[in-house]
Motif scaffolding. Sequence first.
Motif, PDB file in Angstrom:
ATOM      1  N   GLY A   1       0.798  -1.223   0.000  1.00  0.00           N
ATOM      2  CA  GLY A   1       0.000   0.000   0.000  1.00  0.00           C
ATOM      3  C   GLY A   1       0.824   1.263   0.000  1.00  0.00           C
ATOM      4  O   GLY A   1       0.276   2.353  -0.205  1.00  0.00           O
ATOM      5  N   LEU A   2       2.129   1.167   0.249  1.00  0.00           N
ATOM      6  CA  LEU A   2       2.962   2.375   0.229  1.00  0.00           C
ATOM      7  C   LEU A   2       3.186   2.789  -1.224  1.00  0.00           C
ATOM      8  O   LEU A   2       3.576   1.994  -2.068  1.00  0.00           O
ATOM      9  CB  LEU A   2       4.305   2.110   0.912  1.00  0.00           C
ATOM     10  N   GLU A   3       2.960   4.034  -1.500  1.00  0.00           N
ATOM     11  CA  GLU A   3       3.089   4.543  -2.864  1.00  0.00           C
ATOM     12  C   GLU A   3       4.580   4.690  -3.212  1.00  0.00           C
ATOM     13  O   GLU A   3       5.336   5.346  -2.480  1.00  0.00           O
ATOM     14  CB  GLU A   3       2.394   5.892  -2.983  1.00  0.00           C
TER      15      GLU A   3
ATOM     16  N   PRO B   1       7.296   7.671   2.988  1.00  0.00           N
ATOM     17  CA  PRO B   1       7.288   6.411   3.734  1.00  0.00           C
ATOM     18  C   PRO B   1       7.929   5.254   2.948  1.00  0.00           C
ATOM     19  O   PRO B   1       8.624   4.412   3.523  1.00  0.00           O
ATOM     20  CB  PRO B   1       5.793   6.160   3.974  1.00  0.00           C
ATOM     21  N   HIS B   2       7.696   5.228   1.625  1.00  0.00           N
ATOM     22  CA  HIS B   2       8.265   4.167   0.798  1.00  0.00           C
ATOM     23  C   HIS B   2       9.786   4.284   0.745  1.00  0.00           C
ATOM     24  O   HIS B   2      10.510   3.281   0.836  1.00  0.00           O
ATOM     25  CB  HIS B   2       7.671   4.226  -0.609  1.00  0.00           C
ATOM     26  N   GLN B   3      10.281   5.506   0.606  1.00  0.00           N
ATOM     27  CA  GLN B   3      11.735   5.714   0.567  1.00  0.00           C
ATOM     28  C   GLN B   3      12.384   5.324   1.879  1.00  0.00           C
ATOM     29  O   GLN B   3      13.475   4.747   1.903  1.00  0.00           O
ATOM     30  CB  GLN B   3      12.026   7.188   0.239  1.00  0.00           C
ATOM     31  N   GLU B   4      11.730   5.628   2.978  1.00  0.00           N
ATOM     32  CA  GLU B   4      12.272   5.264   4.292  1.00  0.00           C
ATOM     33  C   GLU B   4      12.303   3.749   4.452  1.00  0.00           C
ATOM     34  O   GLU B   4      13.288   3.175   4.974  1.00  0.00           O
ATOM     35  CB  GLU B   4      11.442   5.907   5.400  1.00  0.00           C
ATOM     36  N   ALA B   5      11.245   3.067   4.000  1.00  0.00           N
ATOM     37  CA  ALA B   5      11.194   1.602   4.081  1.00  0.00           C
ATOM     38  C   ALA B   5      12.265   0.973   3.196  1.00  0.00           C
ATOM     39  O   ALA B   5      12.894  -0.031   3.564  1.00  0.00           O
ATOM     40  CB  ALA B   5       9.802   1.106   3.678  1.00  0.00           C
ATOM     41  N   GLU B   6      12.491   1.556   2.020  1.00  0.00           N
ATOM     42  CA  GLU B   6      13.509   1.046   1.086  1.00  0.00           C
ATOM     43  C   GLU B   6      14.894   1.197   1.703  1.00  0.00           C
ATOM     44  O   GLU B   6      15.756   0.314   1.591  1.00  0.00           O
ATOM     45  CB  GLU B   6      13.433   1.817  -0.232  1.00  0.00           C
ATOM     46  N   SER B   7      15.112   2.323   2.387  1.00  0.00           N
ATOM     47  CA  SER B   7      16.397   2.565   3.041  1.00  0.00           C
ATOM     48  C   SER B   7      16.622   1.552   4.166  1.00  0.00           C
ATOM     49  O   SER B   7      17.731   1.046   4.345  1.00  0.00           O
ATOM     50  CB  SER B   7      16.436   3.994   3.587  1.00  0.00           C
ATOM     51  N   GLU B   8      15.554   1.270   4.920  1.00  0.00           N
ATOM     52  CA  GLU B   8      15.656   0.284   6.000  1.00  0.00           C
ATOM     53  C   GLU B   8      15.927  -1.113   5.429  1.00  0.00           C
ATOM     54  O   GLU B   8      16.681  -1.898   6.015  1.00  0.00           O
ATOM     55  CB  GLU B   8      14.367   0.275   6.812  1.00  0.00           C
TER      56      GLU B   8
END
Length: 385
Positions: free
Chosen positions: A231-233, A238-245
């Motif tokens: 669901g993250l666009e 938020p998507h960029q932060e998740a990708e970084s993690e």
Amino acid sequence: MKTLLIEVWKRLTPWSKSADVYANDVDNGYPERMDRLINNSVTAKSAASIMVQYLIGKGFGPDADSIVINKAKNIKLIDFADDVADDLVKQRGVFVHINYNALYQIADFSVLPFEWCRIGKKDSTDYAGKIAVCKEWLKPKRNEIELIDVYNPRKKVIDAQVEKASGWEHYKGQVLYINMDTKLIYPLSRIDSVAEDCDSEAQASVYKNRLLRKGFFGNTLVVTRPLIAEGLEPGSQPHQEAESEREAFQKAIKESLGAENTGGVLCLEMDFAGEKLEDAILIKQIESKIDDELFNYTETSVRENILVAFNNLPSGLIKTNDSSLFGNSGEAIREMKRTYWENTFKERALLTSVINRLLAKSQDYSSLKVEPIKLIDDAAFNNPE
């Protein structure tokens, strides 16, 4: 009851109209193919090298070995012997180019590469008077094919050839052709019957190399739940932060597993059932697909076949881990050497005959007669102490 006939591959020597020669196999590339198979097989290449050494022995003595038999190419007698032995071992035949002086004596001689030479047209008596020489026989050009007369040292024959060539300065000399398969136009290579074994040994090495270089051998597979929530666009904060993690997590996994000492780490994300930690992450080592026992059996089998093709070359003369062979003052090794010296008698006698035949008609060394020095002294063998 029907009988199934399996067609066995056979080397053919058809007449090539385009080149006016007898082709050495349907593609005219048999010598090159056999030579390549030998070079690609570590056993065949080692066996060929050892057999050549057993043909020339320890040479013919320092005085004879230092003789220059071709001043234009600076070829010494021992170099010529090595070239002849190499072709006799690998191709079981040899082509020797001979030049004469005006006194009809042999001025110099040297070995032509076997793969360059083909037999010309035969007459009604089944005699081929020309040897065709070309560096490329797969697609030869007429202007690149050189025709040279077959060896015949008779004065009237040389006179006729010189006259036809318009003088000594244009005369190309002759070619002595030695064929160990006298019933065939061209000899069969020593590895003809084990060609597939030579290729199998080479391909086994290639296969293992590819598995180690490009396969999954030595890799660690890490399977986790999806590290980016649904669901993250894409492109959103938020998507960029998740990708970084995710990147940081995968980097930490690789560092913790010591990826620099393994084939690598493969990270895979997929859904898991359950809430326990072991249900959320899976770490698995990917094992080698190389069957060591199978490869050992195959390599040993083809190695033995190849050694048999080289006049039953004892495996201990190539390499051995059997320490017992070096016991009793190395008597087992000496026995192998003496046995193989006897096994190579025919080829060594042929080599010696070719050399002495040419020396006898040479301008400088007609009185010289050579004989290879044995690799192992009989007296030392009989009295090892």
